[in-house]
Design a protein around this motif. Structure first.
Motif, PDB file in Angstrom:
ATOM      1  N   ASP A  92       0.839  -1.203   0.000  1.00 11.87           N
ATOM      2  CA  ASP A  92       0.000   0.000   0.000  1.00 11.87           C
ATOM      3  C   ASP A  92       0.874   1.254   0.000  1.00 11.87           C
ATOM      4  O   ASP A  92       1.692   1.441   0.895  1.00 11.87           O
ATOM      5  CB  ASP A  92      -0.895   0.010   1.243  1.00 11.87           C
ATOM      6  N   PRO A  93       0.697   2.128  -0.994  1.00 13.65           N
ATOM      7  CA  PRO A  93       1.512   3.352  -1.049  1.00 13.65           C
ATOM      8  C   PRO A  93       0.989   4.456  -0.150  1.00 13.65           C
ATOM      9  O   PRO A  93       1.501   5.581  -0.183  1.00 13.65           O
ATOM     10  CB  PRO A  93       1.401   3.744  -2.516  1.00 13.65           C
ATOM     11  N   ALA A 144      -4.357   3.257   3.698  1.00 13.61           N
ATOM     12  CA  ALA A 144      -4.239   3.785   5.063  1.00 13.61           C
ATOM     13  C   ALA A 144      -4.974   5.112   5.209  1.00 13.61           C
ATOM     14  O   ALA A 144      -5.655   5.357   6.220  1.00 13.61           O
ATOM     15  CB  ALA A 144      -2.761   3.952   5.422  1.00 13.61           C
ATOM     16  N   ASP A 145      -4.877   5.958   4.191  1.00 12.89           N
ATOM     17  CA  ASP A 145      -5.571   7.244   4.240  1.00 12.89           C
ATOM     18  C   ASP A 145      -7.086   7.049   4.203  1.00 12.89           C
ATOM     19  O   ASP A 145      -7.841   7.732   4.905  1.00 12.89           O
ATOM     20  CB  ASP A 145      -5.115   8.119   3.073  1.00 12.89           C
ATOM     21  N   LEU A 146      -7.553   6.127   3.375  1.00 12.99           N
ATOM     22  CA  LEU A 146      -8.976   5.816   3.330  1.00 12.99           C
ATOM     23  C   LEU A 146      -9.493   5.402   4.699  1.00 12.99           C
ATOM     24  O   LEU A 146     -10.544   5.882   5.161  1.00 12.99           O
ATOM     25  CB  LEU A 146      -9.232   4.681   2.333  1.00 12.99           C
ATOM     26  N   LYS A 147      -8.781   4.499   5.349  1.00 12.73           N
ATOM     27  CA  LYS A 147      -9.226   4.019   6.653  1.00 12.73           C
ATOM     28  C   LYS A 147      -9.236   5.144   7.677  1.00 12.73           C
ATOM     29  O   LYS A 147     -10.157   5.229   8.503  1.00 12.73           O
ATOM     30  CB  LYS A 147      -8.337   2.858   7.113  1.00 12.73           C
ATOM     31  N   ARG A 148      -8.239   6.024   7.637  1.00 11.35           N
ATOM     32  CA  ARG A 148      -8.222   7.152   8.578  1.00 11.35           C
ATOM     33  C   ARG A 148      -9.426   8.059   8.362  1.00 11.35           C
ATOM     34  O   ARG A 148     -10.062   8.501   9.325  1.00 11.35           O
ATOM     35  CB  ARG A 148      -6.925   7.947   8.409  1.00 11.35           C
ATOM     36  N   ARG A 149      -9.747   8.340   7.130  1.00 10.83           N
ATOM     37  CA  ARG A 149     -10.871   9.237   6.842  1.00 10.83           C
ATOM     38  C   ARG A 149     -12.205   8.620   7.267  1.00 10.83           C
ATOM     39  O   ARG A 149     -13.065   9.324   7.814  1.00 10.83           O
ATOM     40  CB  ARG A 149     -10.897   9.574   5.347  1.00 10.83           C
ATOM     41  N   VAL A 181     -14.778   8.602   0.098  1.00 12.09           N
ATOM     42  CA  VAL A 181     -13.957   7.736  -0.744  1.00 12.09           C
ATOM     43  C   VAL A 181     -13.595   8.448  -2.046  1.00 12.09           C
ATOM     44  O   VAL A 181     -12.439   8.390  -2.496  1.00 12.09           O
ATOM     45  CB  VAL A 181     -14.694   6.415  -1.026  1.00 12.09           C
ATOM     46  N   GLU A 182     -14.543   9.127  -2.638  1.00  9.25           N
ATOM     47  CA  GLU A 182     -14.276   9.810  -3.901  1.00  9.25           C
ATOM     48  C   GLU A 182     -13.218  10.890  -3.731  1.00  9.25           C
ATOM     49  O   GLU A 182     -12.344  11.062  -4.588  1.00  9.25           O
ATOM     50  CB  GLU A 182     -15.565  10.409  -4.448  1.00  9.25           C
ATOM     51  N   ALA A 183     -13.281  11.622  -2.613  1.00 11.36           N
ATOM     52  CA  ALA A 183     -12.278  12.665  -2.362  1.00 11.36           C
ATOM     53  C   ALA A 183     -10.897  12.060  -2.160  1.00 11.36           C
ATOM     54  O   ALA A 183      -9.894  12.586  -2.664  1.00 11.36           O
ATOM     55  CB  ALA A 183     -12.681  13.486  -1.134  1.00 11.36           C
ATOM     56  N   HIS A 191      -5.350  10.929  -4.356  1.00  9.23           N
ATOM     57  CA  HIS A 191      -4.291   9.939  -4.622  1.00  9.23           C
ATOM     58  C   HIS A 191      -4.190   9.577  -6.103  1.00  9.23           C
ATOM     59  O   HIS A 191      -3.417   8.678  -6.458  1.00  9.23           O
ATOM     60  CB  HIS A 191      -4.528   8.679  -3.790  1.00  9.23           C
ATOM     61  N   GLY A 192      -4.965  10.235  -6.942  1.00 10.76           N
ATOM     62  CA  GLY A 192      -4.895   9.963  -8.378  1.00 10.76           C
ATOM     63  C   GLY A 192      -5.450   8.612  -8.781  1.00 10.76           C
ATOM     64  O   GLY A 192      -5.030   8.037  -9.783  1.00 10.76           O
ATOM     65  N   VAL A 193      -6.403   8.094  -8.021  1.00  8.37           N
ATOM     66  CA  VAL A 193      -7.032   6.816  -8.332  1.00  8.37           C
ATOM     67  C   VAL A 193      -8.381   7.088  -8.998  1.00  8.37           C
ATOM     68  O   VAL A 193      -9.204   7.811  -8.438  1.00  8.37           O
ATOM     69  CB  VAL A 193      -7.237   5.973  -7.057  1.00  8.37           C
ATOM     70  N   PRO A 194      -8.652   6.547 -10.180  1.00  7.66           N
ATOM     71  CA  PRO A 194      -9.911   6.839 -10.868  1.00  7.66           C
ATOM     72  C   PRO A 194     -11.113   6.231 -10.157  1.00  7.66           C
ATOM     73  O   PRO A 194     -11.155   5.024  -9.894  1.00  7.66           O
ATOM     74  CB  PRO A 194      -9.719   6.211 -12.256  1.00  7.66           C
ATOM     75  N   TYR A 195     -12.068   7.088  -9.827  1.00  3.24           N
ATOM     76  CA  TYR A 195     -13.316   6.658  -9.187  1.00  3.24           C
ATOM     77  C   TYR A 195     -14.425   6.827 -10.219  1.00  3.24           C
ATOM     78  O   TYR A 195     -14.634   7.923 -10.731  1.00  3.24           O
ATOM     79  CB  TYR A 195     -13.581   7.537  -7.960  1.00  3.24           C
TER      80      TYR A 195
END
Length: 372
Positions: free
Chosen positions: A13-14, A18-23, A325-327, A332-336
């Protein structure tokens, strides 16, 4: 001798997961709510079970009055059964229904009471699909060979050219196949697709057999005793077809669409190009997020991105998690990706089936699906 199953590994995991879980943890801390179900989930369960029970009782009481009424009540039972699957058993088997794992498991047993095995489903869905979504060779949900081509890496056959037409009625066979073929075949082989699983023993085996017996009792034996007519078989198939079509269509709309990423594995070990969380987002597409009625009925499965990232969170929370999640994906530059309406999602699945039915593997991989 069983073939050696392939091994698939994700990149470390880059920081995205981890950021998703924190949010998400911050969201629940701020609103003071548990991520599992609460009174709202209990009320929803009561409504769905009342729908099912009322429809079934009405079918037994008045179904003999006319074929039209019997058909309408049979379809109502089928749709209520799908609602049980979407909302009650799904959260239960993910451990998202209640804080107590025993309570969640008890509601997960609802799947056994409507014909399928919750024991087998947890391996196929929780382990295989939720870990390796859209990875051909690991995710049994994309394996409908030789009837359908659901991944660009799968062989192209002549009849696939028409799969965008025959797939829809074929989905109606899903329930009967699941109840009477897939569960038995998986038990006999000791594997689901290419991956082995521990066969049920003791209480788990007893629960599986008891669930099948109870299902056949209420779905076949009781109506046969009440109506004493061969038409019972026809109406059973009508309900099963409606149930299968609804279940299969909803499940396909999140993964079998052009925007979803696909990968393939063969023998040996394969390392995927992303971490687990990013893979889930790239392999999944939300749909009709603003349709509250649809979202209620399908148990939040129109928020599949959120569900794949947080399967142990009750589906009632998904609309609130979606913008979080979308934010995070944007940061992180991941396409949603999400289709705005149910109609758009159905059209996308139709295009997907049509394209994969006509393109060679390389062309399909390049032109239809975002592959890694």
């Amino acid at each position: 001798m069983s073939p050696t199953p392939p091994r698939v590994r994700f990149q470390p995991d880059p920081g995205f997961h981890a950021d998703l879980k924190r949010r998400v943890e911050a969201h629940f801390a701020a609103c003071g709510r548990a991520p599992t179900g609460g009174p709202a989930m209990v009320f929803k369960t009561a409504v769905i079970l009342a729908w099912f029970g009322g429809s079934y009782a009405a079918l037994l009481a008045w179904g003999g009055a006319s074929p039209g009424l019997a058909a309408a009540l049979t379809l109502s039972v089928a749709l209520a059964t799908a609602g049980i699957g979407f909302s009650v058993m799904h959260d239960g088997n993910h451990g998202a229904y209640a804080r107590s794992s025993r309570v969640s498991r008890a509601f997960g047993f609802a799947l056994d009471l409507v014909g399928a095995s919750s024991y087998l489903w947890r391996f196929k869905h929780n382990v295989q699909h939720h870990t390796y979504a859209n990875v051909d060779g690991m995710d049994a949900d994309v394996d409908a060979s030789p009837f359908l081509r659901l991944a660009p890496s799968q062989p192209l056959r002549r009849h696939h050219r028409a799969q965008h037409l025959y797939a829809w009625p074929m989905y109606g066979v899903l329930a009967v196949k699941w109840w009477f073929v897939d569960d038995l075949a998986d038990l006999l082989r000791g594997r689901i697709g290419r991956l082995p699983f521990p066969r049920p023993r003791g209480g788990e085996l007893l629960a599986l057999v008891a669930g099948k017996a109870v299902f056949l009792g209420w779905a076949v034996v009781v109506p046969a005793l009440v109506f004493r007519s061969a038409w019972v078989a026809a109406f059973f198939l009508l309900g099963a077809s409606a149930l299968g079509a609804v279940l299969a269509t909803v499940f396909q709309l999140a993964h079998a669409v052009p925007e979803a990423a696909f990968h393939a594995v063969t023998a040996g070990e394969r390392r995927l190009p992303t971490g687990w969380a990013e893979h889930q987002v790239r392999a999944t597409v939300d749909f009709a997020r603003g349709n509250r009625v649809l979202g209620w009925y399908v148990g939040g499965l129109n928020f599949q991105v959120e569900h794949h990232l947080f399967p142990q969170v009750c589906h009632l929370h998904y609309p609130a998690l979606a913008p979080i999640v979308e934010a995070a994906c944007a940061d992180h530059g991941v396409p949603y990706r999400a289709h705005a309406t149910l109609r758009a999602a159905l059209a996308a699945h139709h295009r997907f089936l049509r394209a994969l039915g006509r393109a060679a593997p390389a062309a399909a991989m390049k032109g239809v699906c975002a592959a890694g």
